[in-house]
Design an enzyme around this catalytic site. Structure first.
Site, mmCIF file in Angstrom:
data_model
loop_
_atom_site.group_PDB
_atom_site.id
_atom_site.type_symbol
_atom_site.label_atom_id
_atom_site.label_comp_id
_atom_site.label_asym_id
_atom_site.label_seq_id
_atom_site.Cartn_x
_atom_site.Cartn_y
_atom_site.Cartn_z
ATOM 1 N N TRP A 150 1.285 6.796 -4.712
ATOM 2 C CA TRP A 150 2.220 7.636 -3.961
ATOM 3 C C TRP A 150 1.997 7.593 -2.453
ATOM 4 O O TRP A 150 2.800 8.131 -1.709
ATOM 5 C CB TRP A 150 2.094 9.089 -4.448
ATOM 6 C CG TRP A 150 0.656 9.527 -4.612
ATOM 7 C CD1 TRP A 150 -0.044 9.541 -5.786
ATOM 8 C CD2 TRP A 150 -0.258 9.953 -3.597
ATOM 9 N NE1 TRP A 150 -1.354 9.961 -5.560
ATOM 10 C CE2 TRP A 150 -1.507 10.227 -4.217
ATOM 11 C CE3 TRP A 150 -0.157 10.142 -2.212
ATOM 12 C CZ2 TRP A 150 -2.626 10.661 -3.514
ATOM 13 C CZ3 TRP A 150 -1.279 10.575 -1.510
ATOM 14 C CH2 TRP A 150 -2.492 10.841 -2.171
ATOM 15 N N LYS A 174 5.197 0.525 -12.981
ATOM 16 C CA LYS A 174 5.132 1.989 -13.109
ATOM 17 C C LYS A 174 4.869 2.516 -11.714
ATOM 18 O O LYS A 174 3.775 2.388 -11.176
ATOM 19 C CB LYS A 174 4.035 2.467 -14.059
ATOM 20 C CG LYS A 174 4.204 3.974 -14.348
ATOM 21 C CD LYS A 174 2.942 4.721 -14.584
ATOM 22 C CE LYS A 174 2.134 5.018 -13.367
ATOM 23 N NZ LYS A 174 2.768 5.920 -12.349
ATOM 24 N N PRO A 176 5.048 5.614 -8.663
ATOM 25 C CA PRO A 176 4.535 6.986 -8.651
ATOM 26 C C PRO A 176 5.596 8.035 -8.982
ATOM 27 O O PRO A 176 6.682 8.021 -8.390
ATOM 28 C CB PRO A 176 4.018 7.157 -7.221
ATOM 29 C CG PRO A 176 4.667 6.090 -6.433
ATOM 30 C CD PRO A 176 4.996 4.977 -7.336
ATOM 31 N N GLY A 227 -4.983 2.248 -6.583
ATOM 32 C CA GLY A 227 -5.282 3.668 -6.756
ATOM 33 C C GLY A 227 -6.769 3.904 -6.607
ATOM 34 O O GLY A 227 -7.462 3.133 -5.932
ATOM 35 N N GLU A 249 -6.775 -2.934 -6.450
ATOM 36 C CA GLU A 249 -6.854 -2.539 -5.034
ATOM 37 C C GLU A 249 -7.211 -1.054 -5.033
ATOM 38 O O GLU A 249 -6.367 -0.206 -5.285
ATOM 39 C CB GLU A 249 -5.507 -2.821 -4.356
ATOM 40 C CG GLU A 249 -5.629 -3.030 -2.870
ATOM 41 C CD GLU A 249 -5.652 -1.717 -2.111
ATOM 42 O OE1 GLU A 249 -6.764 -1.227 -1.834
ATOM 43 O OE2 GLU A 249 -4.580 -1.195 -1.808
ATOM 44 N N CYS A 283 -5.964 3.831 1.952
ATOM 45 C CA CYS A 283 -7.223 3.284 1.434
ATOM 46 C C CYS A 283 -8.049 2.621 2.542
ATOM 47 O O CYS A 283 -9.273 2.604 2.465
ATOM 48 C CB CYS A 283 -6.948 2.315 0.291
ATOM 49 S SG CYS A 283 -5.754 1.053 0.716
ATOM 50 N N GLU A 380 -14.383 9.164 -1.105
ATOM 51 C CA GLU A 380 -13.260 8.848 -0.219
ATOM 52 C C GLU A 380 -12.526 10.142 0.166
ATOM 53 O O GLU A 380 -12.023 10.846 -0.703
ATOM 54 C CB GLU A 380 -12.307 7.924 -0.979
ATOM 55 C CG GLU A 380 -11.171 7.421 -0.157
ATOM 56 C CD GLU A 380 -10.284 6.432 -0.930
ATOM 57 O OE1 GLU A 380 -10.277 6.482 -2.171
ATOM 58 O OE2 GLU A 380 -9.621 5.629 -0.265
HETATM 59 P P1 NAD Z 1 -5.862 9.715 -9.389
HETATM 60 O O1 NAD Z 1 -7.154 9.023 -9.372
HETATM 61 O O2 NAD Z 1 -5.533 10.597 -10.547
HETATM 62 O O3 NAD Z 1 -4.639 8.679 -9.283
HETATM 63 C C1 NAD Z 1 -4.594 7.638 -8.379
HETATM 64 C C2 NAD Z 1 -3.367 6.784 -8.739
HETATM 65 O O4 NAD Z 1 -3.561 6.226 -10.022
HETATM 66 C C3 NAD Z 1 -2.070 7.576 -8.849
HETATM 67 O O5 NAD Z 1 -1.034 6.787 -8.328
HETATM 68 C C4 NAD Z 1 -1.879 7.806 -10.338
HETATM 69 O O6 NAD Z 1 -0.532 7.878 -10.731
HETATM 70 C C5 NAD Z 1 -2.522 6.591 -10.931
HETATM 71 N N1 NAD Z 1 -3.139 6.826 -12.222
HETATM 72 C C6 NAD Z 1 -3.949 7.853 -12.565
HETATM 73 N N2 NAD Z 1 -4.381 7.706 -13.830
HETATM 74 C C7 NAD Z 1 -3.837 6.558 -14.304
HETATM 75 C C8 NAD Z 1 -3.909 5.865 -15.540
HETATM 76 N N3 NAD Z 1 -4.685 6.293 -16.549
HETATM 77 N N4 NAD Z 1 -3.195 4.732 -15.675
HETATM 78 C C9 NAD Z 1 -2.431 4.253 -14.664
HETATM 79 N N5 NAD Z 1 -2.336 4.867 -13.471
HETATM 80 C C10 NAD Z 1 -3.028 6.002 -13.287
HETATM 81 O O7 NAD Z 1 -5.817 10.555 -8.100
HETATM 82 P P2 NAD Z 1 -4.687 11.156 -7.179
HETATM 83 O O8 NAD Z 1 -4.921 12.619 -7.072
HETATM 84 O O9 NAD Z 1 -3.316 10.696 -7.481
HETATM 85 O O10 NAD Z 1 -5.148 10.460 -5.838
HETATM 86 C C11 NAD Z 1 -6.403 10.813 -5.325
HETATM 87 C C12 NAD Z 1 -7.301 9.675 -5.133
HETATM 88 O O11 NAD Z 1 -6.775 8.428 -5.520
HETATM 89 C C13 NAD Z 1 -7.578 9.539 -3.675
HETATM 90 O O12 NAD Z 1 -8.695 10.301 -3.335
HETATM 91 C C14 NAD Z 1 -7.806 8.092 -3.464
HETATM 92 O O13 NAD Z 1 -9.179 7.845 -3.626
HETATM 93 C C15 NAD Z 1 -7.107 7.424 -4.584
HETATM 94 N N6 NAD Z 1 -5.887 6.705 -4.187
HETATM 95 C C16 NAD Z 1 -6.044 5.469 -3.632
HETATM 96 C C17 NAD Z 1 -4.926 4.771 -3.240
HETATM 97 C C18 NAD Z 1 -5.047 3.418 -2.612
HETATM 98 O O14 NAD Z 1 -4.192 3.039 -1.828
HETATM 99 N N7 NAD Z 1 -6.077 2.633 -2.946
HETATM 100 C C19 NAD Z 1 -3.675 5.326 -3.412
HETATM 101 C C20 NAD Z 1 -3.541 6.580 -3.989
HETATM 102 C C21 NAD Z 1 -4.677 7.268 -4.384
#
Ligand code: NAD
Length: 477
Positions: A150, A174, A176, A227, A249, A283, A380
């Site tokens: 997202w 898939k 966000p 993510g 990534e 990130c 992070e």
């Molecule tokens: P999260 O760890 O729950 O989710 C991160 C991302 O992964 C989200 O887009 C979510 O939809 C997806 N996701 C979660 N569980 C999944 C699964 N089982 N299968 C497939 N996709 C899944 O956390 P959050 O609250 O959405 O984001 C917080 C943390 O995520 C941040 O602190 C950051 O570290 C990380 N993040 C990193 C990036 C990046 O660009 N690398 C982007 C978004 C979030």
């Protein structure tokens, strides 16, 4: 106006078979602005059949013609950038100018990958027998399941879609659930440009349900995820269990090393902009600022002043430089890390909390004197918080930069080419930029090492993870 976002399966926009939807909120107002269709297993089965068919069609189209279609998609994206940017700001919160820049950069990524499609060369290997012809051929790996986050609703998705399509793969994305409309518009430009039915499919739902269904499925041959490291490890393990290729990534905790010989005004200007862009939810955002003794006090003062000067507000307002956090859970996440840092001796130079009680606004925050045992020095932050520490010797800074399991981005500021070279060779990161913010262009590699993941999503490297290498040997007799 914000739409009710549908799934895109087999070239058509469809609701979920059982009619389920999820609400979408504007993070600046907390109001529900629309809904997004919530796919179940039946929808995923239809998408899987479609992507298999789409792959069969798309892979047979020549790279030259694939590139033409992709370039048309890039032009459509550019022509629709104003409308798409507005949707992105409504759902994600970032200022309109950043949403538009992300959309236009998406078009540049499509163009770059379209050109790479035409350069997915194989090679001839000289044979021992003059009657033998040995060829190395590049073939698309197959249908892809991709998961994008997202924080950059278009940028992260476009890297996956355009690399896959350039290679001749078809894809189920898939995207966000919290920011669905702008990635849906991205998918629409590919469909409108003439990508055949089934070659690009879009779903939303419960992330875990979707990944656990798609990754093991025999139709899917390749995974790409952007993510958190925690989720990335789970998905990489699942991909490994089923011997699927994967690009990961993941998170980062970028060090910024500022030497005594650096131009600190330039360092503050470049890193201040990079730190607070997208409210720090990036990130590759700079987070651990390591400043050499001689510049330390001045850097803290100047960076804190720069943080105070950031105008925070609704991304739709022309004068907002930083919008709200993208979702409610980032607020307790940041507050928890801040409280922990302060309890462990950290000092607040500026900021430190939520702004108001409507919208997920958070102050640009600067911390100093935070011990490395504090959570924020290890997890992070993914928010508008900069942590500034001092160092004396270069080795100390390099050791601190390399202390964490992350290895995504790093930054350095120095006028000495010897020091710059030392950072470029000794800092463990997938990307390092010296004296400016120089990352994430379409033509340069984008990806991490260590627990920040593997595979590159930019440059000439980006197409390779979507290609199989096949060796062919022909005896002409
Ligand atoms: P999260 O760890 O729950 O989710 C991160 C991302 O992964 C989200 O887009 C979510 O939809 C997806 N996701 C979660 N569980 C999944 C699964 N089982 N299968 C497939 N996709 C899944 O956390 P959050 O609250 O959405 O984001 C917080 C943390 O995520 C941040 O602190 C950051 O570290 C990380 N993040 C990193 C990036 C990046 O660009 N690398 C982007 C978004 C979030």
């Amino acid at each position: 106006m914000y739409p009710n976002v549908l799934l895109a399966i087999n070239g058509a926009w469809v609701p979920a078979k059982d009619g389920r939807t999820l609400d979408v909120r504007n993070p600046a107002t907390e109001e529900v602005i629309g809904t997004v269709a919530h796919a179940g297993k039946t929808d995923l089965d239809v998408a899987l059949a479609a992507v298999a068919q789409g792959f069969d069609t798309w892979r047979k189209i020549s790279a030259f013609d694939r590139a033409k279609i992709m370039r048309r998609a890039a032009e459509l994206l550019r022509s629709r950038a104003d409308d798409i940017a507005r949707l992105m700001t409504l759902e994600q919160g970032k200022p309109l100018a950043q949403s538009k820049a992300e959309t236009l950069a998406g078009a540049d990524i499509i163009d770059w990958m379209a050109e790479e499609a035409r350069r997915s060369y194989g090679r001839l290997v000289p044979a021992r027998n003059p009657q033998v012809q040995q060829m190395v051929i590049k073939e698309p790996v197959g249908p892809v399941a991709a998961f994008s986050p997202w924080n950059f609703p278009i940028n992260q998705a476009v890297r996956k879609i355009s690399s896959a399509l350039a290679a001749g793969c078809a894809i189920i994305l898939k995207a966000p659930e919290e920011t669905p409309a702008s990635p849906a518009e991205l998918v629409r430009v590919f469909m409108d440009a003439g990508v055949p039915a089934g070659a690009v499919n879009l779903v939303f739902g419960v992330p875990q349900e979707i990944s656990e269904y798609l990754i093991p499925h025999p139709i899917i041959r390749k995974i790409s995820f952007t993510g958190s490291t925690t989720i990335g490890k789970k998905l990489a393990a699942l991909a490994g269990t089923h011997m699927k290729r994967a690009t990961m990534e993941l998170g980062g905790h970028a060090p910024v090393i500022v030497f005594d010989d650096a131009d600190i005004d330039k360092a503050v200007a470049h890193m201040g902009a990079a730190k607070f862009r997208n409210a720090g939810q990036i990130c590759v955002a700079p987070t651990r600022f390591l400043v050499q003794q001689g510049h330390y006090d001045a850097f803290v003062d100047k960076f804190s002043a720069a943080a105070r000067a950031v105008k925070v507000g609704d991304g739709l307002a022309a004068d907002s430089a930083m919008g709200p956090l993208a979702n409610a859970r980032r607020i307790p996440a940041l507050e928890g890390m801040l409280q922990d840092a302060l309890a462990k001796g950290g000092k607040l130079q500026t900021g430190g909390g939520r702004i108001g009680n409507r919208g997920y606004f958070f102050e640009p925050t600067v911390l100093t004197d935070v011990p490395v045992t504090a959570r924020i020095m290890n997890e992070e932050p993914f928010g508008p918080i900069a942590i500034i520490s001092r160092f004396e010797k270069v080795e100390e800074a390099v050791t601190e930069a390399n202390r964490l399991p992350y290895g995504l981005a790093a930054y350095g500021f120095t006028r000495s080419s010897a020091r710059a070279h030392q950072l470029m060779t000794e800092v463990e990161s997938g990307m390092i930029s010296i004296n400016h913010y120089g990352l994430a262009l379409p033509e340069v590699p984008f990806g991490g090492i260590k627990e920040s993941g593997y595979g590159s999503e930019g440059g000439t490297e980006a197409i390779e993870p979507y290609l199989n290498t096949k060796f062919t040997s022909l005896l002409n007799d």
